[in-house]
Each structure stands twice: as structure tokens, then as C-alpha cells.
Design a protein around this motif. Structure first.
Motif, mmCIF file in Angstrom:
data_model
loop_
_atom_site.group_PDB
_atom_site.id
_atom_site.type_symbol
_atom_site.label_atom_id
_atom_site.label_comp_id
_atom_site.label_asym_id
_atom_site.label_seq_id
_atom_site.Cartn_x
_atom_site.Cartn_y
_atom_site.Cartn_z
ATOM 1 N N SER A 113 0.847 -1.181 0.000
ATOM 2 C CA SER A 113 0.000 0.000 0.000
ATOM 3 C C SER A 113 0.886 1.236 0.000
ATOM 4 O O SER A 113 2.082 1.172 0.320
ATOM 5 C CB SER A 113 -0.922 0.011 1.231
ATOM 6 O OG SER A 113 -0.155 0.033 2.425
ATOM 7 N N GLY A 114 0.275 2.364 -0.355
ATOM 8 C CA GLY A 114 1.021 3.613 -0.352
ATOM 9 C C GLY A 114 2.231 3.545 -1.261
ATOM 10 O O GLY A 114 2.159 3.091 -2.410
ATOM 11 N N ALA A 115 3.378 3.967 -0.739
ATOM 12 C CA ALA A 115 4.613 3.994 -1.533
ATOM 13 C C ALA A 115 5.089 2.597 -1.905
ATOM 14 O O ALA A 115 5.898 2.442 -2.826
ATOM 15 C CB ALA A 115 5.706 4.735 -0.764
ATOM 16 N N ASP A 116 4.598 1.577 -1.201
ATOM 17 C CA ASP A 116 5.053 0.204 -1.457
ATOM 18 C C ASP A 116 4.054 -0.602 -2.291
ATOM 19 O O ASP A 116 4.208 -1.818 -2.441
ATOM 20 C CB ASP A 116 5.277 -0.519 -0.121
ATOM 21 C CG ASP A 116 6.387 0.119 0.700
ATOM 22 O OD1 ASP A 116 7.390 0.555 0.092
ATOM 23 O OD2 ASP A 116 6.239 0.202 1.932
ATOM 24 N N GLU A 117 3.052 0.048 -2.848
ATOM 25 C CA GLU A 117 2.052 -0.681 -3.619
ATOM 26 C C GLU A 117 2.648 -1.209 -4.922
ATOM 27 O O GLU A 117 3.425 -0.529 -5.598
ATOM 28 C CB GLU A 117 0.861 0.221 -3.939
ATOM 29 C CG GLU A 117 -0.256 -0.512 -4.672
ATOM 30 C CD GLU A 117 -1.430 0.391 -5.006
ATOM 31 O OE1 GLU A 117 -2.504 -0.156 -5.325
ATOM 32 O OE2 GLU A 117 -1.274 1.629 -4.940
ATOM 33 N N VAL A 118 2.262 -2.437 -5.278
ATOM 34 C CA VAL A 118 2.720 -3.078 -6.513
ATOM 35 C C VAL A 118 1.513 -3.654 -7.235
ATOM 36 O O VAL A 118 0.647 -4.287 -6.611
ATOM 37 C CB VAL A 118 3.747 -4.200 -6.224
ATOM 38 C CG1 VAL A 118 4.146 -4.901 -7.513
ATOM 39 C CG2 VAL A 118 4.976 -3.624 -5.516
ATOM 40 N N LEU A 119 1.444 -3.435 -8.545
ATOM 41 C CA LEU A 119 0.385 -4.006 -9.386
ATOM 42 C C LEU A 119 0.938 -5.234 -10.096
ATOM 43 O O LEU A 119 2.019 -5.166 -10.697
ATOM 44 C CB LEU A 119 -0.100 -2.987 -10.423
ATOM 45 C CG LEU A 119 -1.180 -1.987 -9.992
ATOM 46 C CD1 LEU A 119 -0.672 -1.111 -8.851
ATOM 47 C CD2 LEU A 119 -1.598 -1.122 -11.173
ATOM 48 N N HIS A 120 0.197 -6.351 -10.030
ATOM 49 C CA HIS A 120 0.616 -7.604 -10.637
ATOM 50 C C HIS A 120 -0.367 -7.985 -11.749
ATOM 51 O O HIS A 120 -1.585 -7.852 -11.582
ATOM 52 C CB HIS A 120 0.640 -8.732 -9.604
ATOM 53 C CG HIS A 120 1.505 -8.459 -8.420
ATOM 54 N ND1 HIS A 120 2.760 -8.998 -8.291
ATOM 55 C CD2 HIS A 120 1.297 -7.690 -7.319
ATOM 56 C CE1 HIS A 120 3.288 -8.589 -7.149
ATOM 57 N NE2 HIS A 120 2.419 -7.791 -6.537
ATOM 58 N N GLY A 121 0.160 -8.485 -12.869
ATOM 59 C CA GLY A 121 -0.716 -8.952 -13.930
ATOM 60 C C GLY A 121 -0.109 -8.773 -15.300
ATOM 61 O O GLY A 121 0.867 -8.033 -15.487
ATOM 62 N N CYS A 122 -0.686 -9.471 -16.265
ATOM 63 C CA CYS A 122 -0.176 -9.451 -17.640
ATOM 64 C C CYS A 122 -0.274 -8.044 -18.218
ATOM 65 O O CYS A 122 -1.357 -7.472 -18.304
ATOM 66 C CB CYS A 122 -0.985 -10.424 -18.498
ATOM 67 S SG CYS A 122 -0.393 -10.573 -20.206
ATOM 68 N N GLY A 123 0.854 -7.491 -18.606
ATOM 69 C CA GLY A 123 0.880 -6.168 -19.199
ATOM 70 C C GLY A 123 1.199 -5.055 -18.232
ATOM 71 O O GLY A 123 1.395 -3.910 -18.650
ATOM 72 N N THR A 124 1.284 -5.339 -16.924
ATOM 73 C CA THR A 124 1.546 -4.265 -15.963
ATOM 74 C C THR A 124 2.846 -3.540 -16.289
ATOM 75 O O THR A 124 2.901 -2.307 -16.286
ATOM 76 C CB THR A 124 1.607 -4.803 -14.523
ATOM 77 O OG1 THR A 124 2.442 -5.973 -14.493
ATOM 78 C CG2 THR A 124 0.223 -5.163 -14.009
ATOM 79 N N VAL A 125 3.899 -4.324 -16.578
ATOM 80 C CA VAL A 125 5.188 -3.696 -16.857
ATOM 81 C C VAL A 125 5.446 -3.564 -18.352
ATOM 82 O O VAL A 125 6.129 -2.639 -18.791
ATOM 83 C CB VAL A 125 6.336 -4.466 -16.143
ATOM 84 C CG1 VAL A 125 6.673 -5.764 -16.875
ATOM 85 C CG2 VAL A 125 7.577 -3.597 -16.029
ATOM 86 N N ASP A 126 4.894 -4.469 -19.149
ATOM 87 C CA ASP A 126 5.180 -4.463 -20.588
ATOM 88 C C ASP A 126 3.881 -4.385 -21.381
ATOM 89 O O ASP A 126 3.388 -5.395 -21.867
ATOM 90 C CB ASP A 126 5.969 -5.723 -20.952
ATOM 91 C CG ASP A 126 6.515 -5.688 -22.372
ATOM 92 O OD1 ASP A 126 6.524 -4.599 -22.975
ATOM 93 O OD2 ASP A 126 6.936 -6.746 -22.864
ATOM 94 N N MET A 127 3.330 -3.203 -21.663
ATOM 95 C CA MET A 127 3.834 -1.963 -21.109
ATOM 96 C C MET A 127 2.691 -1.014 -20.790
ATOM 97 O O MET A 127 2.704 0.154 -21.150
ATOM 98 C CB MET A 127 4.835 -1.316 -22.059
ATOM 99 C CG MET A 127 4.271 -1.053 -23.447
ATOM 100 S SD MET A 127 5.310 0.015 -24.504
ATOM 101 C CE MET A 127 5.113 1.603 -23.701
#
Length: 360
Positions: free
Chosen positions: A89-103
Motif C-alpha cells: 500500500s502507499g509507496a510500497d504498492e505493486v500491481l501484478h498482472g499481464c501487461g503491468t510492466v510491458d507496457m
């Protein structure tokens, strides 16, 4: 029901919304529809056009320079990693899933800026294109360059591929060749009556193992070249002396080397052998001395790094403009089931680009 995007919202929320619209290469139509509708609704001052499953938008403010921002809408096939999930949460929140990083994180940054960046210092062009994750001949930029070439022109191109939120300037060129040896078939019980093409490939492999690739500085960035065997094929049957062997070699070369020079170098290394070029792409010069590039680097607050690999920046560089990669997340997570992007990276990239592109 097709979702509606709010381009003025937090780019992290926009990333999540984009991820939840599946867009595997060749099936980008729904996402392209969503993006087109959002641009026409939330950024009414932009000229918007559709090209297949690509969506393009631009300002026409009469500025003295233009920056092109580009990102592909497609993803690799889904691997049990949709819909998007979140951790932290907050500054440490991470989104996971196909396409989150690419792109889609990078796409979200572009869309957010398209709707919220008032009075930019440069005219801006936004290119959201299709079929980047498949063979190069299907890449949507080919169609755009053929049918709408002026939409790819500018003084700087920023491809928002994941780059750990650092400016990756330029890129390596790539050349793939087949080095072929020939022999004569014979029964393996009477091998002296033939000539083994696989055995004849030994000097090819030796030249590869003895080759010392260059390390070269271009615009102050260190590029490492490479020459590697990436495949070998040969053989007819378990009792036949083979009459052909093919060693596939990939050469990655620095931006100070023209494609023609790279090909000449490879042919010289394998002098005496049959060499066939099967794939080739030019390198992209970093262009760090160009004003628009320098502004982006200054806004990032970090030292630029060399792009070790080939990306679509080379397509823009071939049109005579500097081109860089700049986007949220680590490229090492691309195409993995564990693909994810940090929310902080998405927001950071949006703010850096806002500082670089806004009127001071």
C-alpha cells in the motif's frame, strides 16, 4: 461491457484499468476502442486518428519542436495472471498482472499526460500501436510509417517501454546470419566415402569462441557488443553422414556502427564460409546532445544508461531523430507470469515526463 477510462485519474489506477482489458497481440481491438474513446472525451484539444488497432493523437500548437511518445497496446499471451492484483500500500504498492510492466504502465503515463498536460513546451504526438510482441513484419509501426509517416516525425521520440524509470538512450543493432557448411552424404559405416558437414563447422565455432567483442563509448554511454551462436542444425539420420550444417549467429552491435558495417564485419569473421543474412535491424544513436533529450535526462535526475538490446526506438532513430526508452518497471519482469510494476515507478515516470515536457 466495454469500460470507460478516466484519463485524468491517478496513472496507477489508469494502469490497473488498462491491464484488465485483455489485449494479446492480434486482439487489441477492444483496448484500442477504449483508448480512442477516452482520448476523444478527455483530451478534446487533440487531433485523434485510428489506424487499424492503433490510436494516434497529437497537439497542433505551432511549437518549434515536437516530441513523440510511443507505446504498444498488446501483451504476450495471458498466463493465469489476469485480472490485476495488488500487494502493499502507499509507496510500497505493486500491481501484478499481464501487461503491468510491458507496457500498460507506460501507456497509462502517456494517456494521463495527453489529458492533463496543459500548454506543453513542445507539440506532442502520442502513438499507441498494435502487434509489437510478435514478428516484426506485423508491428503496427510499419503500417503507421507507411500510411501516416508524418505522425512518426519529431525532434525526440520517447518509447515508454520499461526501463527501471531511467533514461535508456539509443539501442544496439542486431544482425542474425546463418553460417552454412556443406559436405557429402554417405552411410556412416563407410564414412570415408562422404564428407561430414557437422565436423566442418568446427572452425565456425572456434572463431566464435575466440572472438573478442568490442566495448565502446557512444555519447558517454558504454555499449557492449556480442557475437554468439544461437542455434545449430544438421543431420539426416542416425546412420547417414550429413551433407549440411547451419550455425545461426546473432551479432549485437553498438550505435557507432552502421548496419552495412556490421554485416561486413560478420562476413569477414566467417571468411571462407557461406553466410546468409536472415534478419537485421539498425542501431539507434543515443542523441544525448540534442536539447530535447538533455531536458528529459535533466528532469529524470539520474544518469542515462545504454540500452543493451533492440527496441522500437531504432525505428524512430532511422527517421533522423534521437530516441530513448523511458518507462516504469523492470524489463526483466516482462513476459513472465510474475509480471508486476511498482506504483511509485508509474507516478515517478509521469512526473518526470511532465517536468520535461511542460512549459517552464
Amino acid at each position: 461491457m466495454t469500460p470507460r477510462l478516466d484519463l485524468t485519474t491517478d496513472p496507477v489506477e489508469l494502469t490497473a484499468a488498462l491491464v484488465d482489458v485483455p489485449s494479446v497481440s492480434g486482439s487489441e481491438e477492444q483496448l484500442a476502442d477504449v483508448v480512442e474513446r477516452a482520448l476523444r472525451t478527455d483530451a478534446p484539444g487533440l487531433e485523434v486518428v485510428r489506424s487499424g488497432n492503433a490510436v494516434l493523437a497529437r497537439t497542433n500548437l505551432g511549437k518549434r519542436s515536437r516530441v513523440v511518445l510511443a507505446g504498444h497496446l498488446d501483451t504476450v499471451p495471458i498466463n493465469e495472471n489476469l485480472p490485476v492484483t495488488r500487494t502493499g500500500s502507499g509507496a510500497d504498492e505493486v500491481l501484478h498482472g499481464c501487461g503491468t510492466v510491458d507496457m500498460k504502465g507506460g501507456d497509462a503515463v502517456m494517456l494521463h499526460l495527453a489529458a492533463t498536460l496543459d500548454n506543453p513546451a513542445h507539440d506532442l504526438t502520442f502513438v499507441f500501436y498494435d502487434c509489437e510482441e510478435v514478428s516484426a513484419d506485423r508491428n503496427g509501426l510499419n503500417r503507421i510509417e507507411s500510411e501516416l509517416p508524418d505522425w512518426m516525425d519529431g525532434d525526440l521520440a520517447v518509447v515508454c517501454e520499461p526501463s527501471n524509470a531511467a533514461v535508456e538512450a539509443g539501442c544496439q543493432g542486431t544482425l542474425r546470419v546463418e553460417v552454412r557448411t556443406r559436405g557429402q552424404r554417405a552411410h556412416s559405416a563407410r564414412a570415408w566415402m562422404g564428407e561430414n558437414a557437422i565436423h566442418a563447422a568446427e572452425p565456425v565455432l572456434r572463431r566464435l569462441s575466440e572472438h573478442e567483442p568490442r566495448t565502446v563509448d557512444v555519447d558517454g554511454l558504454r555499449f557492449h557488443e556480442g557475437l554468439q551462436a544461437v542455434g545449430i542444425s544438421g543431420g539426416v539420420a542416425g546412420n547417414v553422414v550429413p551433407d549440411e550444417c547451419v550455425v545461426t549467429v546473432n551479432h549485437r552491435f553498438a550505435p557507432d556502427t552502421a548496419l552495412e558495417e556490421a554485416e561486413e564485419r560478420v562476413r569477414r569473421i566467417f571468411d571462407g564460409f557461406e553466410v546468409t543474412v536472415v534478419d537485421a535491424a539498425r542501431a539507434a544513436h543515443p542523441g544525448l546532445n540534442e536539447p530535447a533529450t538533455a531536458e528529459l535526462v535533466a528532469a529524470s535526475g539520474a544518469e542515462p544508461v545504454a540500452k543493451l538490446g533492440w527496441t522500437d526506438v531504432a525505428r524512430f532513430a532511422a527517421r533522423g531523430m534521437p530516441a530513448v526508452n523511458f518507462g516504469p518497471g523492470s524489463p526483466t519482469l516482462a513476459h513472465t507470469q510474475q509480471e508486476n510494476v511498482a506504483a511509485g515507478d508509474v507516478r515517478h515516470c509521469a512526473e518526470v515526463l511532465r517536468r520535461a515536457l511542460a512549459t517552464s
